[in-house]
Design a protein around this motif. Structure first.
Motif, PDB file in Angstrom:
ATOM      1  N   ILE A  24       0.866  -1.185   0.000  1.00 58.22           N
ATOM      2  CA  ILE A  24       0.000   0.000   0.000  1.00 58.22           C
ATOM      3  C   ILE A  24       0.901   1.233   0.000  1.00 58.22           C
ATOM      4  O   ILE A  24       1.945   1.258   0.640  1.00 58.22           O
ATOM      5  N   ARG A  25       0.444   2.255  -0.737  1.00 56.63           N
ATOM      6  CA  ARG A  25       1.199   3.506  -0.761  1.00 56.63           C
ATOM      7  C   ARG A  25       1.016   4.264   0.551  1.00 56.63           C
ATOM      8  O   ARG A  25      -0.071   4.334   1.101  1.00 56.63           O
ATOM      9  N   ARG A  26       2.098   4.849   0.982  1.00 55.36           N
ATOM     10  CA  ARG A  26       2.044   5.771   2.108  1.00 55.36           C
ATOM     11  C   ARG A  26       2.718   7.042   1.625  1.00 55.36           C
ATOM     12  O   ARG A  26       3.937   7.084   1.501  1.00 55.36           O
ATOM     13  N   GLY A  27       1.954   8.035   1.334  1.00 52.98           N
ATOM     14  CA  GLY A  27       2.492   9.227   0.690  1.00 52.98           C
ATOM     15  C   GLY A  27       2.964   8.862  -0.706  1.00 52.98           C
ATOM     16  O   GLY A  27       2.231   8.232  -1.474  1.00 52.98           O
ATOM     17  N   ASP A  28       4.218   9.192  -1.030  1.00 55.11           N
ATOM     18  CA  ASP A  28       4.791   8.880  -2.349  1.00 55.11           C
ATOM     19  C   ASP A  28       5.507   7.534  -2.353  1.00 55.11           C
ATOM     20  O   ASP A  28       6.009   7.105  -3.391  1.00 55.11           O
TER      21      ASP A  28
END
Length: 192
Positions: A24-28
């Motif tokens: 999963i993305r967290r920020g960039d």
């Protein structure tokens, strides 16, 4: 966790969310797993590992390593019976003479004579913890033992008495104070 070397993620302020989510993305940035299949296989195994880490016991020594070169023995206080740093217990029925036997031991160690007419004692500084007998009666018993053994008290200043009868405290609370007194006065033997 920190006490056991586990770094806590302090960015996560939500106690119900205990881990980040790989994939999963967290920020960039993409979150990812760094390692899998590490650590203990289950809770029991982890607890055993944790207990082993906190264990301050020495590792076992194969006897083959000491058989040909054993460490030196501590000095004998009572020849053939007791060495410095060791413990001994005298047990017997009530009113069988244990107190007098311990007083005679204290005298024998203080003066460097035989205990019970048989066991040679090294002259020592003795701390006698009297927990049972009132002070005047205890002192009289010591004098009676000296007289009964026909001994001149040449080293009587090496016999230290702590009268603790009536001093109510659990032994685990008394022990540190007794050890401190023994160190302070350079005691070789404690008789209790």
């Amino acid at each position: 966790c920190e006490a056991h070397g586990l770094k806590v993620d302090k960015q996560n302020k939500n106690p119900s969310r205990l881990s980040r989510l790989p994939g999963i993305r967290r920020g960039d940035n993409w979150q990812r797993l760094i390692e899998t299949d590490i650590g203990a296989s289950d809770w029991r195994a982890w607890k055993e590992w944790l207990t082993a880490q906190a264990d301050d016991l020495p590792d076992p020594v194969p006897f083959s390593e000491v058989f040909d070169n054993p460490p030196p023995l501590r000095p004998e206080l009572i020849k053939g019976v007791l060495r410095q740093g060791h413990k001994a217990i005298l047990a017997a029925d009530s009113k069988s003479g244990k107190s007098f036997a311990m007083i005679e031991l204290a005298v024998a160690l203080t003066e460097g004579t035989k205990w019970l007419g048989k066991y040679e004692c090294k002259r020592s500084r003795v701390l006698f913890l009297n927990l049972e007998i009132d002070e005047p009666s205890f002192y009289k018993r010591i004098i009676d033992v000296y007289k009964g053994l026909n001994l001149t008290p040449e080293h009587i200043n090496e016999l230290l008495i702590m009268n603790l009868r009536g001093k109510v405290a659990p032994m685990n609370e008394l022990t540190p104070s007794i050890i401190n007194k023994a160190r302070k006065y350079g005691v070789d033997v404690i008789i209790l």
